[in-house]
Design an enzyme around this catalytic site. Structure first.
Site, short mmCIF file in Angstrom:
data_model
loop_
_atom_site.label_atom_id
_atom_site.label_comp_id
_atom_site.label_asym_id
_atom_site.label_seq_id
_atom_site.Cartn_x
_atom_site.Cartn_y
_atom_site.Cartn_z
N ASP A 27 0.85 -1.18 0.00
CA ASP A 27 0.00 0.00 0.00
C ASP A 27 0.89 1.24 0.00
O ASP A 27 1.70 1.42 0.91
CB ASP A 27 -0.90 -0.02 1.23
CG ASP A 27 -2.11 0.90 1.06
OD1 ASP A 27 -2.44 1.25 -0.08
OD2 ASP A 27 -2.72 1.25 2.09
N HIS A 71 -3.85 13.82 0.97
CA HIS A 71 -4.07 12.90 2.08
C HIS A 71 -2.96 13.01 3.10
O HIS A 71 -3.22 13.14 4.31
CB HIS A 71 -4.17 11.46 1.55
CG HIS A 71 -4.22 10.43 2.63
ND1 HIS A 71 -5.27 10.32 3.53
CD2 HIS A 71 -3.35 9.44 2.97
CE1 HIS A 71 -5.04 9.32 4.36
NE2 HIS A 71 -3.88 8.78 4.05
N ARG A 123 1.14 16.97 13.14
CA ARG A 123 2.23 17.95 13.05
C ARG A 123 1.72 19.18 12.32
O ARG A 123 1.97 19.34 11.12
CB ARG A 123 3.42 17.37 12.28
CG ARG A 123 4.02 16.09 12.81
CD ARG A 123 5.05 15.51 11.83
NE ARG A 123 4.47 15.30 10.51
CZ ARG A 123 3.80 14.20 10.14
NH1 ARG A 123 3.66 13.21 10.98
NH2 ARG A 123 3.27 14.11 8.93
N GLU A 126 -10.96 3.75 2.97
CA GLU A 126 -9.91 4.50 2.26
C GLU A 126 -10.08 4.26 0.77
O GLU A 126 -10.08 3.11 0.32
CB GLU A 126 -8.51 4.07 2.73
CG GLU A 126 -8.18 4.55 4.12
CD GLU A 126 -6.68 4.46 4.45
OE1 GLU A 126 -5.99 3.63 3.81
OE2 GLU A 126 -6.22 5.21 5.33
N GLU A 185 -8.91 4.03 -2.84
CA GLU A 185 -7.62 3.81 -3.49
C GLU A 185 -7.79 3.19 -4.88
O GLU A 185 -8.81 2.57 -5.17
CB GLU A 185 -6.75 2.86 -2.64
CG GLU A 185 -6.65 3.29 -1.18
CD GLU A 185 -5.51 2.62 -0.43
OE1 GLU A 185 -4.69 1.95 -1.07
OE2 GLU A 185 -5.46 2.80 0.81
N ASP A 198 -9.40 0.25 1.37
CA ASP A 198 -8.51 -0.26 2.42
C ASP A 198 -9.06 0.15 3.78
O ASP A 198 -8.62 1.12 4.39
CB ASP A 198 -7.10 0.29 2.22
CG ASP A 198 -6.06 -0.50 3.00
OD1 ASP A 198 -6.26 -1.71 3.18
OD2 ASP A 198 -5.07 0.09 3.44
N ARG A 253 -9.23 3.59 12.90
CA ARG A 253 -8.31 4.69 13.20
C ARG A 253 -7.79 4.68 14.63
O ARG A 253 -6.64 5.07 14.90
CB ARG A 253 -9.00 6.03 12.93
CG ARG A 253 -9.44 6.23 11.49
CD ARG A 253 -8.27 6.10 10.54
NE ARG A 253 -8.70 6.35 9.15
CZ ARG A 253 -7.91 6.18 8.10
NH1 ARG A 253 -6.67 5.74 8.27
NH2 ARG A 253 -8.35 6.42 6.90
N GLN A 288 -5.31 1.77 14.90
CA GLN A 288 -4.13 2.17 14.11
C GLN A 288 -3.29 3.20 14.87
O GLN A 288 -2.06 3.11 14.91
CB GLN A 288 -4.61 2.75 12.78
CG GLN A 288 -3.49 3.16 11.83
CD GLN A 288 -4.02 3.87 10.57
OE1 GLN A 288 -5.21 3.85 10.30
NE2 GLN A 288 -3.13 4.49 9.84
N LYS A 312 -5.44 -2.09 10.00
CA LYS A 312 -5.66 -2.19 8.56
C LYS A 312 -5.89 -3.61 8.07
O LYS A 312 -6.53 -3.81 7.04
CB LYS A 312 -4.43 -1.67 7.81
CG LYS A 312 -4.07 -0.23 8.08
CD LYS A 312 -4.69 0.68 7.05
CE LYS A 312 -4.06 2.05 7.08
NZ LYS A 312 -4.78 2.97 6.19
N THR A 344 -9.44 -5.64 3.12
CA THR A 344 -9.18 -4.73 2.01
C THR A 344 -10.05 -5.24 0.87
O THR A 344 -9.91 -6.40 0.46
CB THR A 344 -7.70 -4.77 1.60
OG1 THR A 344 -6.90 -4.41 2.73
CG2 THR A 344 -7.41 -3.81 0.47
N THR A 370 -4.70 6.22 0.18
CA THR A 370 -5.90 7.06 0.12
C THR A 370 -5.70 8.22 -0.85
O THR A 370 -4.73 8.97 -0.75
CB THR A 370 -6.20 7.63 1.52
OG1 THR A 370 -6.21 6.55 2.44
CG2 THR A 370 -7.54 8.34 1.54
N GLU A 393 -10.46 12.34 7.11
CA GLU A 393 -10.27 13.67 6.52
C GLU A 393 -11.59 14.41 6.33
O GLU A 393 -11.69 15.60 6.62
CB GLU A 393 -9.56 13.54 5.17
CG GLU A 393 -8.13 13.06 5.29
CD GLU A 393 -7.56 12.73 3.92
OE1 GLU A 393 -7.31 13.66 3.14
OE2 GLU A 393 -7.39 11.52 3.62
#
Lengths: 454, 454
Positions: free
Chosen positions: A144, A151, A160, A216, A218, A250, A254, A257, A270, A274, A378, A392
């Site tokens: 992946d 994203h 951050r 997600e 993809e 996927d 959260r 994770q 994860k 999938t 993603t 998001e």
């Protein structure tokens, strides 16, 4: 032949060499025109018979196994004809891209409006709605990527705020190894996974069903012919090693994770599921939908040579439009249709091309094998409602997504069904569809294997 | 029978029921006594014939395929006898642990000093030195854990001097998915991988062969019977899903790894090669070498229920001693033996037991499949020369490791050969050996696949 040609004057578009005698393939908006011919493995619903290889055309599919057995593939090699009778696509695509080009040309001739074999082919066609699909390849490894700037930036901001995009992002495709065993077919259910996580921000550690289940969006590519260990695939050869494209969800938990991810990346958050779409759309079918590579147009860093080529720069991108739909239990109850909640575009939203992913994956000598799945990560666009996951879309669960029936979602609830679909389209009306990846969330049900089952 | 029994009075240890008629199995210090009977797949050197299943005994191995064909496995099930004739161990171990216990009992009877079938068995025995081995299972997924507190702390210190051990470490086994395609057999060469990395601390980004090639000392377990997706394996059932144990070297390129690892974990820095030993040592053979679980003895956090059990607490650990040797080109040139550079112990240096790894891996419903490889992650002890990789042994490459011939190493150089070996031993002299994982580093040779090869 005369009679057949005459009947084709009514076709909505194209000449007898670009349309199919399968009328549904010629309808404007068809996902599976003659120019697509995507591969799948399928069997009649509830038949329990072995899966076989099929090729999509309009609303139908062609039974390649039977086509091989009754001599319709004559002119192709013995290896090709043998591989068309397998239950997975690995042997067929392992024959290499030139072999697949020849096979698609042969199939095109069989399915064209002016085909000489219409009456022989017709009995080998089946309604797609009457079959069930399987994951088309035996997937050796699933990788992946993390290819979308938006994203990476959106998620990076949550951790951050000052430096959301890490300095390595634009220097090379970032990726991690996912779980091959839990890549499942569109339609397979997704049971809400359990795990350890902090309950709320900085809250107490607890064990239980995830509270932050997410999808997600993809795009995935399967590897055609692989490479031996200790060799690399050059960027300009990379696409010859790609079997084709699919749509990938996927699924992610959260909270699980978040607790596990440092320092080694995602694992249980994860690897429970999938979901891939049934179809493998070849790159040959996508040739009219080429776009420049984002990394070469917008990258600030000087890329390493192995990630650059004039060809990639001009046409490394694939203009695949991706739409994601949600259907809640409340919608189903009143017969309301699924609702589109976000839309992305692969060529715009992936910083890296599929060729660059393959070149990077092998630059250290890592061997790819036929059937390996490489997914984009993603795909999020730059604007509202183009983000590729709820994390998001809801700003980390802080701003609920409002649905048109008045419901709202921070994360997925039990019974929610997520469908991702994709297509390429030109203004002239040409179109290639990818089919759907769909999955419904089931409530968590602790189900430990007992001795009697093991 | 009388004659045979009489000849056994000279055996070094044990009675006729605990020794083998294969004399080398009874020698003190033998890795493969009658109590071990590890499985492998092998073929005569340079024969090119299909690999077959073998069982180690002393310096020999027993050809299980031939044993099945000539009726020596009579009494076992048809499925077992059929699976013994495969080229990989998947089908055999997929029959479940009870089946493997029965098979080992049957083989023990065949190979005992008082075997009734000595003359029939003898022609099926071959010197291990005369064969080549293959990776024993088709590995669907390879998971690498991060189970050593010392390793996590030593490496963590380099990045976070104040908080080397992350808060999640002692709450659950941490892990990431590795690459299955590049798990290779002991003896396969390792070509120095190329990639992007910063040249020196904070230096310029460059592309080239890694300057910081490293080994990682690990113990691996293969999965026997797996679990369906959306089910979990309880801790007390976990070992019934483990086929056996091997020795793993998870080669790493520290500079490539360092540049790519945020935010998704290791990728190209690891996936070029992982070297496993040929043998699968069953947990039944390891029963005398049980130790308490570290996590339950020393853990500060209250573990989630799925990670705790009285049985795991008392005997979840495996007292496997692991030794790592380096042979440089200069040593080989003068015929000097390889030199031991570090030694670890699995039960002491892994915070988590193999049972806890399996329970954690499946608690979210992730499906394991027969042949999946779960490795421990680098095993480092608490003292000097017990660290499981050069990154730790040389403090990030700052303090060279001095070898007895005057050479020194910060990281591996071309031509260096790394061998990891392991054994369990009791003071009474009983011993079980695991064989070796060995690999030699070759210089980087750019080798792009050209069109003609693809």
């Amino acid at each position: 032949m005369t009679a057949i040609n005459a009947s084709l004057d009514t076709h909505a578009m194209g000449s007898t060499t670009t349309t199919s005698f399968v009328e549904s393939a010629n309808v404007p908006g068809s996902n599976f025109p003659l120019q697509n011919l995507p591969f799948c493995v399928y069997r009649p619903c509830s038949s329990g018979v072995p899966f076989r290889i099929g090729v999509g055309i309009g609303s139908l599919l062609l039974d390649l196994r039977q086509a091989a057995r009754i001599g319709l593939l004559q002119g192709l090699s013995a290896e090709q004809i043998e591989a068309c009778q397998h239950s997975q696509l690995n042997s067929l695509f392992n024959l290499g891209r030139a072999s697949m080009v020849a096979l698609r040309e042969h199939l095109t001739a069989l399915l064209r409006s002016d085909s000489m074999d219409i009456e022989t082919v017709k009995p080998l066609l089946m309604e797609q709605s009457q079959v069930e699909f399987d994951v088309p390849f035996a997937i050796g490894d699933y990788t992946d990527f993390f290819a979308s700037v938006n994203h990476a930036t959106n998620v990076g901001k949550m951790y951050r705020p000052d430096t959301p995009l890490l300095p390595n992002f634009k220097t090379q495709p970032l990726a991690y190894h996912g779980r091959a065993s839990s890549v499942v077919m569109s339609g397979d259910t997704v049971v809400r996974p359990r795990g350890n996580y902090r309950d709320g921000h900085g809250g107490e550690l607890k064990f239980g069903p995830t509270n932050r289940l997410d999808f997600e969006v993809e795009i995935g590519v399967y590897i055609g012919r692989g490479n031996p260990r200790n060799t690399s695939i050059a960027l300009d050869e990379a696409e010859d090693h790609i079997a084709g494209v699919c749509v990938v969800n996927d699924w992610s938990a959260r909270d699980i994770q978040s607790w596990e991810t440092q320092p080694l990346g995602p694992f249980l958050g994860k690897n429970f599921a999938t979901t891939v779409s049934p179809w493998v759309v070849t790159l040959d079918a996508l040739e009219p939908y080429r776009q420049p590579a984002v990394s070469e147009a917008q990258g600030e860093a000087a890329l390493s040579d192995y990630l650059r080529s004039p060809r990639n720069q001009v046409k490394g991108g694939l203009a695949i439009q991706i739409e994601t739909y949600l259907q809640t239990p409340a919608m189903r109850e009143v017969g309301a249709p699924r609702e589109m909640i976000t839309a992305a575009r692969f060529d715009r939203d992936s910083f890296w091309t599929v060729g660059q992913m393959v070149a990077h994956h092998t630059v250290n000598g890592c061997n790819l094998r036929t059937g390996d799945l490489l997914a984009s990560g993603t795909l999020s666009g730059p604007t509202e409602r183009t983000e590729g996951c709820l994390l998001e879309l809801t700003r980390g669960g802080t701003v609920p997504l409002t649905l048109s029936n008045g419901e709202s979602r921070r994360f997925l609830e039990d019974g929610d069904e997520v469908t991702i679909t994709a297509f390429c389209a030109l203004e002239t009306g040409e179109r290639i569809g990818f089919g759907e990846s769909t999955g419904r969330v089931l409530a968590s049900t602790p189900n430990n294997l007992g001795k009697e089952q093991s």
